[in-house]
Design an enzyme around this catalytic site. Sequence first.
Site, PDB file in Angstrom:
ATOM      1  N   SER A 146       0.850  -1.190   0.000  1.00 35.23           N
ATOM      2  CA  SER A 146       0.000   0.000   0.000  1.00 35.23           C
ATOM      3  C   SER A 146       0.887   1.242   0.000  1.00 35.23           C
ATOM      4  O   SER A 146       2.066   1.171   0.375  1.00 35.23           O
ATOM      5  CB  SER A 146      -0.875   0.000   1.258  1.00 35.23           C
ATOM      6  N   TYR A 159      -3.160  -1.297   9.883  1.00 40.96           N
ATOM      7  CA  TYR A 159      -3.077  -1.452   8.420  1.00 40.96           C
ATOM      8  C   TYR A 159      -1.711  -0.991   7.939  1.00 40.96           C
ATOM      9  O   TYR A 159      -1.031  -1.677   7.158  1.00 40.96           O
ATOM     10  CB  TYR A 159      -4.189  -0.633   7.769  1.00 40.96           C
TER      11      TYR A 159
HETATM   12  C1  GCO Z   1      -6.926   4.898   4.440  1.00 45.46           C
HETATM   13  C2  GCO Z   1      -6.882   3.997   3.224  1.00 45.46           C
HETATM   14  C3  GCO Z   1      -5.434   3.533   3.036  1.00 45.46           C
HETATM   15  C4  GCO Z   1      -5.346   2.633   1.853  1.00 45.46           C
HETATM   16  C5  GCO Z   1      -5.173   3.497   0.655  1.00 45.46           C
HETATM   17  C6  GCO Z   1      -3.718   3.598   0.270  1.00 45.46           C
HETATM   18  O1  GCO Z   1      -7.833   4.736   5.276  1.00 45.46           O
HETATM   19  O2  GCO Z   1      -6.044   5.785   4.505  1.00 45.46           O
HETATM   20  O3  GCO Z   1      -7.726   2.876   3.390  1.00 45.46           O
HETATM   21  O4  GCO Z   1      -5.011   2.899   4.209  1.00 45.46           O
HETATM   22  O5  GCO Z   1      -4.299   1.789   2.050  1.00 45.46           O
HETATM   23  O6  GCO Z   1      -5.982   3.005  -0.334  1.00 45.46           O
HETATM   24  O7  GCO Z   1      -3.253   2.353  -0.112  1.00 45.46           O
END
Ligand code: GCO
Length: 255
Positions: A146, A159
């Site tokens: 990501s 995450y």
């Molecule tokens: C958030 C998004 C990010 C994703 C984004 C970047 O809440 O900021 O869900 O965490 O990862 O799409 O990859």
Amino acid sequence: MSTELFSLAGRTALVTGSSRGLGRAIAEGLGRAGARIVLNGVSLERLEAAAAELRAAGLDVLTSAFDVTDEPAVMAAFEGFDAAGLAIDILVNNAGIQFRKPMLELETADWRRVIDTNLTSAFLVGREAARRMVPRGEGKVVNIGSLTSELARATVAPYTVAKGGIKMLTRAMAAEWGEKGVQANAIAPGYMLTDMNAALVSDAAFDGWVKGRTPARRWGRPDELVGAAIFLSSAASGYVNGQTLFVDGGMSVVL
Ligand code: GCO
């Protein structure tokens, strides 16, 4: 010459978390590049619905319903592939969830759930796939990282940590499996138009921030990951290992 380089004809690709979202788009793209695709998710009903649509488009599609965080289920799935004579040539570790909450309010159980789904699963499924790829002397692992593999945003700590781990797990896979003919790389999507981000897209302030902060001045579409996925799944990336390819409209490298 160049088209053969990117062809996936005769290859089988397992894409985890592929009944919808980025995984579904990547699976479809690999299928259109010639691969037989194996869709994965926990809901067989959702998988079969997605498979029916892709088969209607002429793609060669199988389904395998298992929970990528459940080690016995992952092992049983690969034993099933073995029994069916199905060699997984390409693994896309895409399965992932999002959970937005400041750390001071975050329950440990929610932390663990995100880490397990977004990071540990890539180890579990990657290990089973590599246990078959290594003896064959070839294979492709494409981990889905990501923008947050590199940049942190408030309220998405588990995450972010998991996706940072994906970047380094990818390098660890390269370190151990590179000499065995297996290439492991990652794709790092930016802000993409997916169900997971629906709440962000519909928030005018956040939508404006993404567009202002991204050199491309827009959100990315899931299908915009397909080119990178084909590249990292094909012979074209035979000497590419441990890399993380950002598909983020430039957000990670421009202030
Ligand atoms: C958030 C998004 C990010 C994703 C984004 C970047 O809440 O900021 O869900 O965490 O990862 O799409 O990859």
